[in-house]
Design a protein around this motif. Structure first.
Motif, short mmCIF file in Angstrom:
data_model
loop_
_atom_site.label_atom_id
_atom_site.label_comp_id
_atom_site.label_asym_id
_atom_site.label_seq_id
_atom_site.Cartn_x
_atom_site.Cartn_y
_atom_site.Cartn_z
N ALA A 163 0.80 5.95 -11.17
CA ALA A 163 0.86 4.58 -10.67
C ALA A 163 2.33 4.22 -10.49
N PHE A 164 2.62 3.38 -9.49
CA PHE A 164 4.00 3.15 -9.07
C PHE A 164 4.18 1.71 -8.62
N LYS A 165 5.40 1.20 -8.82
CA LYS A 165 5.74 -0.13 -8.31
C LYS A 165 7.11 -0.09 -7.66
N ILE A 166 7.25 -0.82 -6.56
CA ILE A 166 8.53 -0.93 -5.88
C ILE A 166 8.82 -2.41 -5.62
N ILE A 177 7.27 -3.26 4.86
CA ILE A 177 6.10 -2.49 5.28
C ILE A 177 6.47 -1.01 5.45
N GLU A 178 7.62 -0.77 6.05
CA GLU A 178 8.08 0.60 6.26
C GLU A 178 8.26 1.33 4.92
N ARG A 179 8.83 0.64 3.93
CA ARG A 179 9.05 1.23 2.62
C ARG A 179 7.72 1.51 1.91
N ILE A 180 6.80 0.57 2.03
CA ILE A 180 5.48 0.76 1.42
C ILE A 180 4.78 1.97 2.01
N LYS A 181 4.80 2.07 3.31
CA LYS A 181 4.12 3.19 3.97
C LYS A 181 4.75 4.52 3.58
N ALA A 182 6.07 4.53 3.47
CA ALA A 182 6.76 5.77 3.10
C ALA A 182 6.37 6.21 1.69
N VAL A 183 6.28 5.26 0.77
CA VAL A 183 5.90 5.60 -0.60
C VAL A 183 4.44 6.02 -0.67
N LYS A 184 3.58 5.34 0.07
CA LYS A 184 2.16 5.68 0.03
C LYS A 184 1.91 7.08 0.59
N GLU A 185 2.74 7.53 1.51
CA GLU A 185 2.61 8.90 2.00
C GLU A 185 2.84 9.91 0.88
N VAL A 186 3.67 9.54 -0.07
CA VAL A 186 4.01 10.43 -1.18
C VAL A 186 2.93 10.38 -2.27
N ILE A 187 2.45 9.18 -2.60
CA ILE A 187 1.57 9.04 -3.77
C ILE A 187 0.09 9.09 -3.42
N GLY A 188 -0.25 9.03 -2.13
CA GLY A 188 -1.65 9.11 -1.74
C GLY A 188 -2.47 7.94 -2.26
N SER A 189 -3.54 8.24 -2.97
CA SER A 189 -4.47 7.20 -3.42
C SER A 189 -4.08 6.56 -4.75
N TYR A 190 -2.97 7.00 -5.35
CA TYR A 190 -2.54 6.40 -6.60
C TYR A 190 -2.16 4.93 -6.38
N PRO A 191 -2.33 4.07 -7.39
CA PRO A 191 -1.98 2.65 -7.23
C PRO A 191 -0.51 2.43 -6.91
N LEU A 192 -0.26 1.54 -5.95
CA LEU A 192 1.09 1.10 -5.63
C LEU A 192 1.15 -0.42 -5.73
N MET A 193 1.99 -0.91 -6.61
CA MET A 193 2.20 -2.33 -6.78
C MET A 193 3.51 -2.74 -6.12
N VAL A 194 3.61 -3.98 -5.69
CA VAL A 194 4.87 -4.47 -5.13
C VAL A 194 5.27 -5.76 -5.84
N TRP A 219 -1.40 -4.53 -6.47
CA TRP A 219 -1.19 -5.94 -6.82
C TRP A 219 0.08 -6.44 -6.19
N LEU A 220 0.15 -7.77 -6.02
CA LEU A 220 1.30 -8.48 -5.49
C LEU A 220 1.89 -9.30 -6.63
N GLU A 221 3.15 -8.98 -6.99
CA GLU A 221 3.75 -9.56 -8.19
C GLU A 221 4.78 -10.63 -7.87
N GLU A 222 4.67 -11.74 -8.56
CA GLU A 222 5.62 -12.85 -8.50
C GLU A 222 6.10 -13.15 -7.08
N PRO A 223 5.20 -13.48 -6.17
CA PRO A 223 5.65 -13.76 -4.81
C PRO A 223 6.42 -15.06 -4.68
N ILE A 224 6.08 -16.06 -5.52
CA ILE A 224 6.72 -17.38 -5.42
C ILE A 224 7.31 -17.77 -6.77
#
Length: 369
Positions: A163-166, A177-194, A219-224
């Motif tokens: 599991a990973f968060k950026i 969006i570009e960063r998220i897609k790049a990380v998801k290419e690496v981790i596949g179906s593992y959870p990615l939080m932002v 999950w989406l963390e502390e957006p506001i």
């Protein structure tokens, strides 16, 4: 247990890389470390932190006032202290800096209490004998290039993390969006939080949250801003993506409201900010009764203890580059195996400082008693 002396040190430890999120940039953490010596010759150790500034306020609050109160109390344990904190802080208030100071003392008391019973802290809190907690790779990495970000995520995937968060919050959302897609290419179906670190407004979060959900973000963390709890409730109602928050609340009323009004899907109260173990465990039990999971912010060295003792534990945040665990000032700490965090199998919290190595980062020091 009667406290016979109180030692307090303030240490400024450089982070292992420049820390940058959507609202801040800093290069060091300040750690206020409390050592309580008890009449049975046991020592309890606790700590709290700030991000590079404000640590001296906590240091002086403990040394100039709290220490004298502790030494005059007679027998003292975490639950007894918890009942007295309101009167002890009457003239300046419990919230904010007082909660950080109280957190360090509370952790030291729990450490001493568990040592006096020759039990690991997680067992003293009601946890099993051999716990392990799911952990995720985290980083304050908004200033990483995409290549640096991907390389770092790959490193932790190869270490067994699942599991990973950026960080997100670039001026142009397309970069996120570009960063998220790049990380998801690496981790596949593992959870990615932002994590946005409060960098967006409500309207932007509604629009962007829908995009993130479609991208499969976990999950989406502390957006506001952290205290806009009514808006958090509306975000939870309007968005399908789970909302996580709580780390930036220093007020007991707001922390309670966050949970009882279900303003978020995942509760992220910080043990070192919210009032230590005693307060955090209260909130965790409240969250459990309402079906909300706990995924505490930061403080992995102590967060692993409380997560090991509750039923509604979700994730431990592993924050290399910012934590004590890989700072070089510890003799013993928690371990990570195949994406899980394992607390030390020792009496107390099991965190042992290398005081000689720590001394080179010392800013202030005082011993009372």
């Amino acid at each position: 247990m009667r406290i016979t002396s109180v030692e307090v040190g303030l240490y400024k430890i450089p982070s292992r890389h420049i820390q940058e999120n959507s609202i801040a940039r800093f290069t060091a953490y300040e750690w206020t470390i409390v050592r309580l010596k008890f009449s049975n010759n046991i020592e309890g150790i606790g700590w709290t932190y700030t991000q590079g500034r404000g640590g001296s306020s906590i240091f002086h609050l403990i040394t100039d006032y709290w220490a004298k109160e502790l030494l005059s109390e007679g027998d003292l344990d975490p639950l007894t202290l918890n009942k007295k904190v309101w009167s002890l802080t009457y003239s300046y208030g419990l919230e904010g800096l007082s909660r950080l100071a109280y957190s360090a003392i509370d952790i030291a008391l729990w450490d001493g209490l568990a040592k006096s019973h020759d039990l690991p802290l997680y067992e003293m809190l009601g946890g099993p004998k051999s716990p392990k907690v799911k952990a995720y790779r985290s980083a304050i990495d908004l200033n990483f290039s995409i290549e640096e970000l991907v390389d770092d995520v790959k490193k932790f995937k190869n270490m067994g993390f699942k599991a990973f968060k950026i960080k997100v919050g670039k001026p142009n959302f397309e970069e996120d969006i570009e960063r998220i897609k790049a990380v998801k290419e690496v981790i596949g179906s593992y959870p990615l939080m932002v994590d946005v670190n409060r960098g967006w407004n409500f309207q932007d979060t509604i629009r962007r949250g829908k995009v993130l959900y479609d991208l499969g973000v976990y999950w989406l963390e502390e957006p506001i801003e952290a205290d806009l709890l009514d808006q958090y409730k509306m975000l939870r109602e309007k968005l399908d993506i789970p909302i996580a928050a709580g780390e930036s609340l220093y007020n007991g009323f707001e922390q309670t409201r966050l949970i009882i009004e279900k303003c978020v899907d995942i509760v992220q109260l910080d043990v070192l900010r919210s009032g230590g173990i005693t307060e955090w465990m209260k909130y965790a039990k409240l969250a459990e009764s309402l079906g909300l999971p706990m995924a505490p912010h930061f403080g992995e060295e102590i967060s692993v203890q409380v997560l090991s003792a509750i039923k509604n534990a979700l994730f431990l945040e592993h924050l290399p580059g910012s934590n004590l665990n890989d700072s070089g000032v510890l003799k013993s700490s928690l371990k990570f195996e195949d994406g899980y965090a394992i607390p030390p199998d020792k009496a107390g919290h099991g965190i042992e400082f290398d005081w000689e190595k720590l001394s080179k980062y010392q800013v202030l020091y005082s011993k009372i008693g």
